[in-house]
Structure formats: structure tokens, C-alpha cells
Design a protein around this motif. Structure first.
Motif, mmCIF file in Angstrom:
data_model
loop_
_atom_site.group_PDB
_atom_site.id
_atom_site.type_symbol
_atom_site.label_atom_id
_atom_site.label_comp_id
_atom_site.label_asym_id
_atom_site.label_seq_id
_atom_site.Cartn_x
_atom_site.Cartn_y
_atom_site.Cartn_z
ATOM 1 N N ALA A 837 0.827 -1.209 0.000
ATOM 2 C CA ALA A 837 0.000 0.000 0.000
ATOM 3 C C ALA A 837 0.856 1.252 0.000
ATOM 4 O O ALA A 837 0.507 2.263 -0.631
ATOM 5 N N GLU A 838 1.995 1.219 0.697
ATOM 6 C CA GLU A 838 2.887 2.378 0.703
ATOM 7 C C GLU A 838 3.436 2.661 -0.687
ATOM 8 O O GLU A 838 3.653 3.820 -1.052
ATOM 9 N N ASP A 839 3.661 1.610 -1.483
ATOM 10 C CA ASP A 839 4.137 1.823 -2.856
ATOM 11 C C ASP A 839 3.098 2.569 -3.689
ATOM 12 O O ASP A 839 3.430 3.502 -4.430
ATOM 13 N N TYR A 840 1.842 2.161 -3.590
ATOM 14 C CA TYR A 840 0.784 2.830 -4.352
ATOM 15 C C TYR A 840 0.657 4.287 -3.931
ATOM 16 O O TYR A 840 0.476 5.182 -4.777
ATOM 17 N N ALA A 841 0.730 4.555 -2.626
ATOM 18 C CA ALA A 841 0.617 5.935 -2.155
ATOM 19 C C ALA A 841 1.789 6.778 -2.643
ATOM 20 O O ALA A 841 1.613 7.938 -3.047
ATOM 21 N N ALA A 842 2.998 6.223 -2.629
ATOM 22 C CA ALA A 842 4.171 6.976 -3.080
ATOM 23 C C ALA A 842 4.108 7.263 -4.575
ATOM 24 O O ALA A 842 4.453 8.365 -5.022
ATOM 25 N N VAL A 843 3.659 6.304 -5.372
ATOM 26 C CA VAL A 843 3.573 6.516 -6.818
ATOM 27 C C VAL A 843 2.498 7.549 -7.139
ATOM 28 O O VAL A 843 2.691 8.426 -7.996
ATOM 29 N N ALA A 844 1.371 7.493 -6.466
ATOM 30 C CA ALA A 844 0.311 8.473 -6.714
ATOM 31 C C ALA A 844 0.745 9.871 -6.312
ATOM 32 O O ALA A 844 0.381 10.860 -6.954
ATOM 33 N N GLY A 845 1.529 10.005 -5.241
ATOM 34 C CA GLY A 845 1.987 11.317 -4.807
ATOM 35 C C GLY A 845 2.996 11.961 -5.725
ATOM 36 O O GLY A 845 3.320 13.145 -5.544
ATOM 37 N N LEU A 847 2.548 12.618 -8.879
ATOM 38 C CA LEU A 847 1.892 13.435 -9.883
ATOM 39 C C LEU A 847 1.694 14.852 -9.376
ATOM 40 O O LEU A 847 1.386 15.078 -8.209
ATOM 41 N N ARG A 848 1.830 15.807 -10.283
ATOM 42 C CA ARG A 848 1.598 17.206 -9.943
ATOM 43 C C ARG A 848 0.096 17.408 -9.765
ATOM 44 O O ARG A 848 -0.719 16.933 -10.560
ATOM 45 N N GLY A 849 -0.267 18.132 -8.736
ATOM 46 C CA GLY A 849 -1.666 18.345 -8.405
ATOM 47 C C GLY A 849 -2.154 17.480 -7.268
ATOM 48 O O GLY A 849 -3.271 17.683 -6.777
ATOM 49 N N VAL A 850 -1.344 16.508 -6.834
ATOM 50 C CA VAL A 850 -1.686 15.640 -5.714
ATOM 51 C C VAL A 850 -0.879 16.105 -4.502
ATOM 52 O O VAL A 850 0.357 16.067 -4.516
ATOM 53 N N GLN A 851 -1.606 16.570 -3.466
ATOM 54 C CA GLN A 851 -0.918 16.998 -2.248
ATOM 55 C C GLN A 851 -0.316 15.808 -1.531
ATOM 56 O O GLN A 851 0.846 15.813 -1.141
ATOM 57 N N ARG A 852 -1.130 14.784 -1.330
ATOM 58 C CA ARG A 852 -0.678 13.531 -0.729
ATOM 59 C C ARG A 852 -1.687 12.456 -1.093
ATOM 60 O O ARG A 852 -2.794 12.752 -1.555
ATOM 61 N N ALA A 853 -1.303 11.229 -0.898
ATOM 62 C CA ALA A 853 -2.170 10.093 -1.219
ATOM 63 C C ALA A 853 -1.982 9.017 -0.162
ATOM 64 O O ALA A 853 -0.939 8.938 0.500
ATOM 65 N N ALA A 854 -3.008 8.202 0.007
ATOM 66 C CA ALA A 854 -2.964 7.062 0.925
ATOM 67 C C ALA A 854 -3.609 5.880 0.232
ATOM 68 O O ALA A 854 -4.442 6.039 -0.664
ATOM 69 N N ALA A 855 -3.216 4.686 0.652
ATOM 70 C CA ALA A 855 -3.714 3.481 -0.003
ATOM 71 C C ALA A 855 -3.895 2.384 1.038
ATOM 72 O O ALA A 855 -3.212 2.359 2.074
ATOM 73 N N GLU A 856 -4.826 1.478 0.749
ATOM 74 C CA GLU A 856 -5.087 0.310 1.588
ATOM 75 C C GLU A 856 -5.333 -0.887 0.700
ATOM 76 O O GLU A 856 -5.928 -0.774 -0.384
ATOM 77 N N LEU A 857 -4.860 -2.048 1.144
ATOM 78 C CA LEU A 857 -5.123 -3.318 0.467
ATOM 79 C C LEU A 857 -6.254 -4.026 1.199
ATOM 80 O O LEU A 857 -6.189 -4.216 2.417
ATOM 81 N N ARG A 858 -7.289 -4.408 0.470
ATOM 82 C CA ARG A 858 -8.455 -5.049 1.057
ATOM 83 C C ARG A 858 -8.760 -6.338 0.301
ATOM 84 O O ARG A 858 -8.719 -6.381 -0.927
ATOM 85 N N TRP A 859 -9.082 -7.379 1.065
ATOM 86 C CA TRP A 859 -9.437 -8.675 0.484
ATOM 87 C C TRP A 859 -10.955 -8.791 0.435
ATOM 88 O O TRP A 859 -11.637 -8.660 1.453
ATOM 89 N N THR A 860 -11.501 -9.017 -0.751
ATOM 90 C CA THR A 860 -12.950 -9.067 -0.931
ATOM 91 C C THR A 860 -13.500 -10.474 -0.835
ATOM 92 O O THR A 860 -14.702 -10.661 -0.937
ATOM 93 N N GLY A 861 -12.669 -11.452 -0.648
ATOM 94 C CA GLY A 861 -13.105 -12.839 -0.651
ATOM 95 C C GLY A 861 -12.778 -13.550 -1.938
ATOM 96 O O GLY A 861 -12.680 -14.788 -1.962
ATOM 97 N N SER A 862 -12.629 -12.814 -3.035
ATOM 98 C CA SER A 862 -12.278 -13.414 -4.315
ATOM 99 C C SER A 862 -11.037 -12.785 -4.943
ATOM 100 O O SER A 862 -10.343 -13.426 -5.714
#
Length: 1021
Positions: A837-845, A847-862
Motif C-alpha cells: 500500500a505504501e508503494d501505491y501511495a508513493a507513486v500516486a503522490g 503526480l503534480r496536483g496531488v498533495q498527498r495520497a494514501a492506499a489500503e489493500l483489502r481482500w474481498t473474498g475473491s
């Protein structure tokens, strides 16, 4: 025939001769699985009349006397295929070897001993075994045929590796083998050969040491070796980069400068002595540049764009329009401004277009209003993205509304008008905009290209062409000896016709002519050969010698540029900037369509629709609305506004595909612009062509990445153009690409493809190499240093040249030692794939126009989902375009199996109450105002101050409240989520938020859903 007397040979050349003369013979015999059937393969065709009496089986230890019961011949219709014969035996044999023979029958009808008529006496029989694939405890190797005589190895000192020790080693060896030879004088032929071999051994030893040294990154000394080593771990070693700058040209009249006819120079205008020539004017002729180069320090800058340069007098100084305000400024982060225009006949004076460059410059002091107090740091270049003409109807003043990209947002507050002087009178035009701006980079193009000729294809010597003079080259090394003699002749004179004919006889005419040696006017006795010079003949002979000693090795074509340093620059425009600009323009099309529909609906209520507007709507929504738009335009436009999303759904899906491709870095071609013009309309396709200046990227991109820089070299092979690349791994066999590698002496070596990775120049091709000289930190000249316009031909125009901003980006080549230290660590710094999740947040941050980003990994059952929350810069809600851009960017790094969901950050409104104790003597109103400011949207709960998952602590609230002047004590009486009950937050001393949530408390009476703040006072008057 006895087995011991058989002739054993390593090669069998008789078998093919038997087949050519159509003699009979047995090729092979194999036993079938049943053990009683033999399959006999003939050499060619089987003879007629072969029966059991003609087949004899000999051999065996325990089982002998095997008889043949039946013979069946299988004949092949194809003359190229061999016939077979199946032989049935009365019993099977043992593990010993047997021999099957095709013989003539004796008078008693039994197999005889003579070969069958028409069979070769050597191939009328063949050995076989009944168990060819069975296990055996023996591993019998074939006996070698004619083993060479092993002589005792000579005593050689293998530690001898340099010229002196190798020379002494050879002399000692010759003293043992030829003791009668005692000559040691230098002119002696024997001593010449000894010294020649010692020199060759010394060179070979040095080469072996160099190969072992350059094989590892830690020990490599050559720059090219280090560059190739670190390329294996994806580290791009750079060879420096040139500087770029913005040049502003002031002109007295409108001009058009054609590309290639002008460039700019930074001449050191130091004080001149009385005997020195006068300082040149702002425009100099190309012929004067050589004289100036000898007297002064001259740095040349050339325009990046290959388009003609339009210069307009009205663009020298463009005033801002402040709409009548006396105190006006552009705030930091501004991306738009209004420029003052003037009427010029039937048109306007300003002719700005999207993609033009402007330099915003403060020309007067922001406080005093005097030119001497202007801050030189308040200068910035911007590239216009849109230009909208307008009119201030109050004063009938034409204006231009201009915008630029968010990458070019102002980095300072630019004052436009103020009040100054002793009487504090209004001071207009504190800052102005400069047009006629051209982007230039450091480097001087060489007027005369260098010529490099590709060596002719080397002759393949092992194969001799049949014909007159074709010698048997298996005896000794006769070609090498002859070529050595001819090379010695070229030291004194050119080769004669008889020498070339002798070379033809040994090597063949075609091989010799491919090497560049042929006859011309052979009837003359002393006619010399082509090439005409002895040096060229010697080079051609050396290539032939290399092919005779090491056949199949082709010489590498590595031309070296004679002048240095060769300029290194990032290709302009950058493909990523073009793709990003195309994506932004495509993403804006649906919004522009909605805005256009609203404009047409408003105008149709008064004036209806003209034919051009009806055609525009027909292109968007098909022809079924054409007649209805002519009859009832207003209701139809209202219907189109309501159903536009549904009617344009198919077009928008195609648009989404194109946007995703562009955001992935793919430059869309001219066919896409034509497609948009046909499906959406011509106005929506403007600015989509890759050559449009508006797609050249923001002005801040003037700072180049040296790791993306390429040598400013072009190679011309007739009509074909070879372009540089960092490597040839992505180049196909037809791509005209090459790699420029910086050598240790500072010169550039060109490396072409091998036919698989990149094309290779044709043998004998004549290449013209044009390049630029310059680069490095020498081009980082200061502001106002570029002061001359250099004209190559034609009259000298009346212009003034200056660079308000310094040239930036000039970088020296990366040191080898620095590469050796940083390259192994680059693998840890570079993120190639998002896993956590930290990798996704760092990559999203990123981009210009993004102040900060956060991410979570969730298991849906499938499957596993990745939820990414975006907090836009500035605190506002992220737009749909920004969310789509983040999603397209994350898909490059998404791990397989992760479902990506990008959404805005979830705001958590708070219900907060404070009891404040005020000091005596302070007014409640002042304290309330200050507290609301502190705990408002621009204070404690500013969107940029709180991050994802950051809790709201009671201690911090109390500290912020007591820091307000006049507050002696503060206590939090209520802290909870709005519209939720008390969950013990106040007792715990903090309010927790989840990882994708951000706490907020705007305390806006019109929007209470965004948080409420209640204040209770005590102790005040």
C-alpha cells in the motif's frame, strides 16, 4: 577380409563416390524388435534378383551358423531415397557383433564369398548387433585414426609478458633450435622477425590484461566499459548536458527570421583598450564571429525549434490589464492573467497563440515604483496554453485572457500596479510581459560535416572460387605469406599489375575486389592499382591478412568524431510532454462540448442558429437532429443538453481509450487528430497535432535531465538519416539508430547496430556526420549575458537581444568514480512495481496536483483491491480528470491481480466545543475572531496541515487555543464525529481516523455538514 587388416579412417569420402557411380552397397543393418528380422539399407537402389542364397550372416560367439529364411525388398519411387530390404532369420543371435554380406551364390545354391555383381568390394557388407540398445557394462571408445605424433613440450617461461622478456625468450629458444644462427644485428631479417613477434606478444598480453580489467565494474578503467556495466542494472550513466535559456528579442519592426539563418551569442563585453576594435553592435554577421571568437569569450546558442521565428513590435512590451484597480498583483500559484491589447486597423495589435512563450518581468520597484528598485528575481517564463480575445466593454478596451499550465504556476507574487513616490501616487505597469521569446540551447553546429566511409565487406578466404589460379589452401598459410610480402612492398611503392594478378590467383578475383584492390587498364605494364595511394593499399591488404589468419571476423566500424566536446541535449520536444498535452486536451473535450451547448442554447433564444452552428451540432450528434434544429432550435438544444452523456457515450468510450494511451506516454499521430475532427468537430482537434507548439511542454521544462540527453549528432547516408539512441536494445534490424559513447579522451565514438539490434551501414557507404560542439557548465551564462544576434546571410535587422533569466541545465559528464558508487544503490531507489500500500501511495503522490495520497489493500473474498485516496493540492476536491490521471498512472505500476480503485479522500467532519477563559481587558469579539481563524479551514484544520489517518488530539487543540492572545485557559468540552454519538473520544484524549480519512472542521454556517465549532467563554468583561 580380416578384421585386423581393415583400414580405419577418420573421414569416409568413398561412400558418396559409390552413390555417384551407381554401384551397389550396404549402408546400414539394424535388428528389429523381434530379434529375427534385419532391416538392410542400401546405398542407392537395391539390385534385382537378390534372394536368401545371396545373404550371408557371419560372426557370433555362442550362436553361429545363422541362416536366412526369406528376403523382401522395398523399393522407393523417389530416386533420391534409398531402398530397404527385410531379411528374416531362423533364429536370433547373441550379444556379439555379426556381419551381413550381399554375395554371389556358389554352384550349390549357397551364399559364396565374392561380392554380389555390381556391388562395391568395400561396401558389400556391414556389421550389426542384435541388441543395439541393450545394457552393457562396457564403454568402448572408438580408436582414433592416425593419431598425431606427440613431441615433448619445449621449456618456455610463461611469466614473460612484456616486449623485453618475450624478445629474450625467443632468442633463447632459437639458440637451442638453430645454434648455427648467431646474428644479432638489427638489420638482420631474423632479428626483425623476433622483434616483430615480441611486439605482437606484448600487444596480445596487454589486450588480455585489459580484457580482464574491464570485465568488472570495480576494476574497469575505461569510461565506455563502466557505462556498459551499469547499463546492465538499469543505471543510465550520463555524458553531460548543455544549457538552455530564454532569449527575448526587441524589434523595431515586424520581422520573420527563417530557420537556419540566425543564432545567438553571449560575448564577454569587457572594457576594451584604446587600440582594440570597437565593441560590435547587437547584430553581427557570421563572418565577424571568427574575429570575435579570437578576442573575446564567445558562447553560441541556437534555437531549439525548427519553425520560422515571428517577431512583432507589439510584443516587445505587453502591459497587464488590471480592470481599473490601482493596487493589483498576481498571487503566487497564478496560472492566468489579462493582457492589454490595442486596436490596429480592423484587427488587434497582439498576435499571441497557444504555445507561445512569455517572460513575466518586474520592471519597477513594488514599493517605490522606480525602475532601479525592480527585483531581478521576479522574472519567470511561461508557455501559453490558451489565448482568448475579449473586450472590457466599460472602457471599450481590447484585452487577451491568457492561461498557462499548472507546471508554470507563478513561484512568487507578481505586483502589477502599486502606489509609490513621495506623494504615494498610483504607479501602473510595475510588471510587464515580454513576447518575441525563443528557447535556445548551448552549442555550435559545424558547418562542414565529417566524412566517414564504411569499410568494404571483407573477403571470405577459406572458400576458393573455381577457375584459373585456384590454389589448394589447405597446405600451409600461403595467402597470409603472400599478403605479408605485398604489405612490405607498399612501404616502398604501389603494387604492380603482376602483384595484383598473383593475389587474384591465390584469393580469387571477387574476394580481392571486395577488399578494395582491383586492376585498371591491365594492359599497361606498370599501371598502378586502385586505390591509388600506397596507404590505402596497405590498409586493404591488412584487412585481407586479418581475414586469412582469423577467417569470419569482420572489422568493427566505430567512427570517432574529431572535435570535442560534442553537445548532449534532451530531444526537443520531449515525447512525454507531447503525450501529456494531448491527454489533457482530449480530457477537456466533453467539458468543452457541454460549455458550447450552453452557449448555443443561450444565443439561440435570441438569434437562432446559423448553418455553421447546425453543421457543428450535426457532427456531434448525427444528422437526425438537423431539421429539428432548423425549426425548433431551443427545445432541441435543451434536449441535447439533457441527453448529451447518453448520445455521446460511444464517442466518449473511444475518447477514454485515447486518453489512456496518451497518459501512458504514447504520442498520438496526425491520424488521431483527423479522427477527432471527424467525430467531434474541427475546433476540438486543434492543438492535437504532435508538431503544435502548445504541446512542447511547460517553460519549467527548460531544466533537462542529463540522463535522458543524447548527442546532438545526425548521420546522413544519402536520403537516409541515422538518429542517436541511448542503447540499441529496442531497435529493430531496420531502425537507423546509433549510440554515441564518450571516450576517455573526450571524443565521441559512434556505435552502429549489428543487423539484429539496429541496422548496420552498408559496406562502402559514405556517411556525412553533422554535429554540434558545446555543452557542459560553460553554457550556464548569467542573466543578460546573451546579447548578440548572429545572422548568417542577408541584411542585419534592427533588434535588441537579451536573456532576462540565466541559462540553466549545463552539466559536466558524470565522473566514473561517482558512477561506481551510485550505480549499485540505484536498484533500491528506483520503484519499478507497486506491491504494498505504501508503494501505491508513493507513486500516486508523484503526480503534480496531488498533495498527498494514501492506499489500503483489502481482500474481498475473491480478489485483492487497492483503494487509493487522493488529497488534491490546495485543499479542494480532486477533479474527475485528476482522478483519471492518477488511475492511468498507477496502472503502469499495478501488480497483477490487484483491482485498482481511485477516489477522493474521505472527509471526517467534527463536532467540536471549546470553553475558553479570557484575560480581563480583552474584548470577546476579537478573541472569537482569532479563535475562528485559528480553528478554521485555513488554520488548524487546513487540508494541507492534516494528513491521512492523523488523529485529532485534545492536547494540540488546547495548545492552539491558549496561543491566541487574551486566552488564559482553554478546555475541550466536546469532541466527536459529526452526526455520530459519543464514542469516548474526549475521555481518550484523541479522535482516531482511518487510513483513508482526513479530519475537517470548516465551521461554515452555510455548510454545517463540514464541521461545527462551538465556543463558550468565561472570565471576560
Amino acid at each position: 577380409m580380416s578384421t585386423d587388416a581393415e583400414l580405419r579412417c577418420g573421414a569416409d569420402g568413398r561412400r558418396e563416390k559409390v552413390r555417384e557411380h551407381r554401384f551397389g552397397g550396404v549402408d546400414a543393418v539394424e535388428a528389429a524388435d523381434d530379434g529375427r528380422t534385419l532391416v538392410v539399407t542400401f546405398i542407392g537402389k537395391a539390385p534385382h534378383g537378390v534372394g536368401p542364397e545371396n545373404v550371408r550372416i557371419d560372426g557370433g560367439r555362442r550362436i553361429t551358423g545363422i541362416e536366412v529364411l526369406r528376403v523382401e525388398v522395398e523399393r522407393e519411387e523417389d530416386p533420391e531415397l534409398d531402398d530397404l530390404m527385410r531379411v528374416t532369420l531362423d533364429r536370433t543371435g547373441d550379444t556379439a557383433r555379426y556381419r551381413l554380406s550381399i554375395v554371389a551364390a556358389d554352384p550349390h545354391g549357397r551364399p559364396g564369398t565374392e561380392p554380389y555383381p555390381g556391388f562395391d568390394q568395400r561396401y558389400f557388407s556391414a556389421e550389426f548387433t542384435f541388441r543395439p540398445g541393450g545394457p552393457t557394462p562396457f564403454d568402448c571408445a572408438e580408436e582414433p585414426g592416425c593419431p598425431p605424433e606427440v613431441r615433448p613440450a619445449p621449456l618456455i617461461d610463461y611469466t614473460a609478458r612484456d616486449y623485453a622478456t618475450l624478445r629474450q625468450l625467443l632468442l633463447d629458444r632459437l639458440a637451442l633450435t638453430t645454434p648455427a644462427w648467431t646474428e644479432r644485428l638489427a638489420p638482420d631479417l631474423g632479428m626483425t622477425l623476433v622483434e616483430l613477434f615480441a611486439h605482437a606478444g606484448d600487444q596480445l598480453s596487454y589486450q588480455q590484461d585489459a580484457v580482464a580489467t574491464e570485465a568488472y565494474l570495480d576494476t574497469a578503467r575505461r569510461r565506455v566499459s563502466v557505462r556498459r556495466h551499469v547499463r546492465l542494472i538499469d543505471y543510465a550513466m550520463h555524458d553531460g548536458c548543455n544549457a538552455r535559456a530564454f532569449v527575448v528579442i526587441g524589434t523595431a519592426e515586424d520581422l520573420l527570421l527563417e530557420p537556419g539563418t540566425f543564432r545567438f551569442a553571449a560575448i564577454d563585453a569587457r572594457p576594451r583598450g584604446p587600440h582594440d576594435p570597437p565593441e560590435p553592435g547587437p547584430v553581427v554577421d557570421e563572418r565577424e564571429l571568427g574575429l570575435l571568437d579570437e578576442q573575446d569569450s564567445v558562447e553560441i546558442f541556437e534555437p531549439l525549434s525548427g519553425d520560422p521565428l515571428r517577431l512583432r513590435r507589439a510584443h516587445n512590451e505587453i502591459r497587464f490589464w488590471t480592470w481599473g484597480d490601482e493596487f493589483c498583483r498576481l498571487p503566487r500559484g497564478a496560472t492566468a492573467a489579462t493582457l492589454r491589447d490595442e486596436w490596429a486597423g480592423e484587427g488587434r495589435a497582439l498576435d499571441l497563440r497557444p504555445g507561445d512563450l512569455l517572460v513575466l518581468e518586474e520592471v519597477r520597484g513594488a514599493r517605490s515604483g522606480t525602475p532601479g528598485d525592480a527585483d531581478p528575481a521576479h522574472r519567470q517564463a511561461v508557455r501559453l496554453t490558451s489565448v482568448t480575445p475579449g473586450v472590457d466593454e466599460l472602457l471599450d478596451q481590447p484585452v487577451l485572457e491568457v492561461t498557462w499550465a499548472r507546471e508554470d504556476a507563478l513561484t512568487f507574487s507578481l505586483c502589477l500596479s502599486t502606489a509609490g513616490g513621495f506623494d504615494c501616487s498610483p504607479v501602473p505597469d510595475v510588471s510587464v510581459a515580454r513576447g518575441n521569446v525563443v528557447l535556445v540551447d548551448h552549442g555550435r553546429t559545424q558547418r562542414d560535416p565529417e566524412i566517414a566511409t564504411v569499410p568494404p565487406e571483407p573477403a571470405v578466404l577459406p572458400s576458393c572460387e573455381p577457375g584459373f589460379g585456384c590454389h589448394d589452401r589447405t597446405d600451409g598459410n600461403e595467402p597470409a605469406e603472400l599478403i605479408g610480402v605485398l604489405i612490405d612492398k607498399t612501404r616502398r611503392r604501389s603494387l604492380a599489375v603482376k602483384d595484383v594478378r598473383e593475389l587474384h590467383a591465390v584469393l580469387g578475383i571477387a574476394a580481392t575486389e571486395r577488399a578494395g584492390i582491383g586492376l585498371e587498364n591491365a594492359g599497361r605494364r606498370r599501371q598502378q592499382v586502385v586505390p591509388a595511394t600506397t596507404h590505402a593499399q596497405a590498409d586493404a591488404l591488412r584487412r585481407l591478412l586479418a581475414q586469412s589468419v582469423y577467417p569470419g571476423i569482420k572489422p568493427r566500424f566505430r567512427p570517432v568524431l574529431q572535435r570535442s566536446p560534442v553537445a548532449q541535449a534532451v530531444p526537443f520536444p520531449v515525447a512525454g510532454h507531447i503525450a501529456a498535452g494531448q491527454a489533457a486536451r482530449l480530457a477537456a473535450i466533453p467539458g468543452r462540448v457541454q460549455q458550447r451547448l450552453v452557449e448555443l442554447w443561450r444565443s439561440a433564444r435570441e438569434n437562432g442558429l446559423n448553418e455553421d452552428e447546425i453543421d457543428e451540432l450535426t457532427t456531434l450528434f448525427s444528422s437526425r437532429y438537423t431539421e429539428r434544429l432548423r425549426v425548433r432550435p431551443v427545445p432541441v438544444l435543451r434536449e441535447l443538453l439533457h441527453l448529451s452523456d447518453e448520445l455521446l457515450a460511444a464517442k466518449r468510450r473511444r475518447l477514454d481509450v485515447l486518453i489512456a494511451r496518451a497518459r501512458a506516454g504514447t504520442v498520438l499521430g496526425s491520424d488521431i487528430a483527423w479522427e477527432i475532427a471527424c467525430s467531434w468537430g474541427l475546433p476540438y482537434a486543434e492543438g492535437l497535432e504532435p508538431a503544435e507548439p502548445v504541446l512542447h511542454g511547460p517553460a519549467t521544462a527548460v531544466v533537462q535531465d542529463p540522463r535522458a540527453a543524447l548527442p546532438a549528432v545526425r548521420v546522413f547516408d544519402g536520403d537516409e538519416v541515422w538518429t542517436p539512441r541511448r542503447d540499441l536494445l529496442r531497435s529493430g534490424p531496420r531502425d537507423r539508430h546509433f549510440v554515441g559513447e564518450l571516450d576517455d579522451d573526450g571524443r565521441l565514438v559512434l556505435r552502429f547496430g549489428d543487423g539484429r539490434y539496429g541496422a548496420a551501414p552498408k559496406p562502402g557507404a559514405r556517411l556525412e556526420i553533422g554535429y554540434r560542439i558545446g555543452g557542459g557548465e560553460a553554457g550556464n551564462v548569467g542573466a543578460e549575458a546573451i546579447n548578440r544576434l548572429v545572422i548568417r546571410s542577408g541584411p542585419l535587422p534592427a533588434v535588441q537581444v537579451r536573456n532576462p533569466l540565466p541559462a540553466v541545465g549545463g552539466t559536466e559528464p558524470e565522473p566514473v568514480e561517482q558512477v561506481r558508487q551510485l550505480a549499485p544503490l540505484d536498484l533500491r531507489r528506483t520503484r519499478l512495481r507497486a506491491v504494498t500500500a505504501e508503494d501505491y501511495a508513493a507513486v500516486a503522490g508523484e503526480l503534480r496536483g496531488v498533495q498527498r495520497a494514501a492506499a489500503e489493500l483489502r481482500w474481498t473474498g475473491s480478489r485483492q483491491q487497492v483503494h487509493v485516496a487522493i488529497d488534491a493540492a490546495g485543499g479542494g476536491e480532486p477533479s474527475r480528470e485528476l482522478l483519471a490521471e492518477v488511475g492511468d498512472h498507477l496502472r503502469r505500476y499495478r501488480r497483477i491481480g490487484h483491482q485498482l480503485i481511485v477516489r477522493p479522500a474521505q472527509r471526517v467532519p467534527l463536532d467540536l466545543a471549546l470553553r475558553v477563559c479570557a484575560e480581563p481587558g480583552h474584548q470577546r469579539g476579537q478573541i472569537i475572531t482569532e479563535l475562528r481563524r485559528v480553528f478554521g479551514r485555513r488554520g488548524f484544520f487546513h487540508p494541507d496541515a492534516l494528513s491521512f489517518g492523523e488523529p485529532v488530539r485534545v492536547s494540540r487543540l488546547v495548545a492552539a487555543a491558549t496561543a491566541v492572545p487574551g486566552v488564559t485557559d482553554a478546555r475541550v468540552t466536546r469532541l466527536r464525529r459529526l452526526f455520530h454519538g459519543d464514542a469516548g473520544e474526549l475521555a481518550d484524549g484523541l479522535l482516531r481516523v482511518h487510513g483513508l480519512e482526513i479530519a475537517c472542521c470548516d465551521n461554515d454556517p452555510e455548510h454545517p455538514e463540514n464541521g461545527v465549532l462551538a465556543l463558550d467563554f468565561g472570565g471576560e468583561r
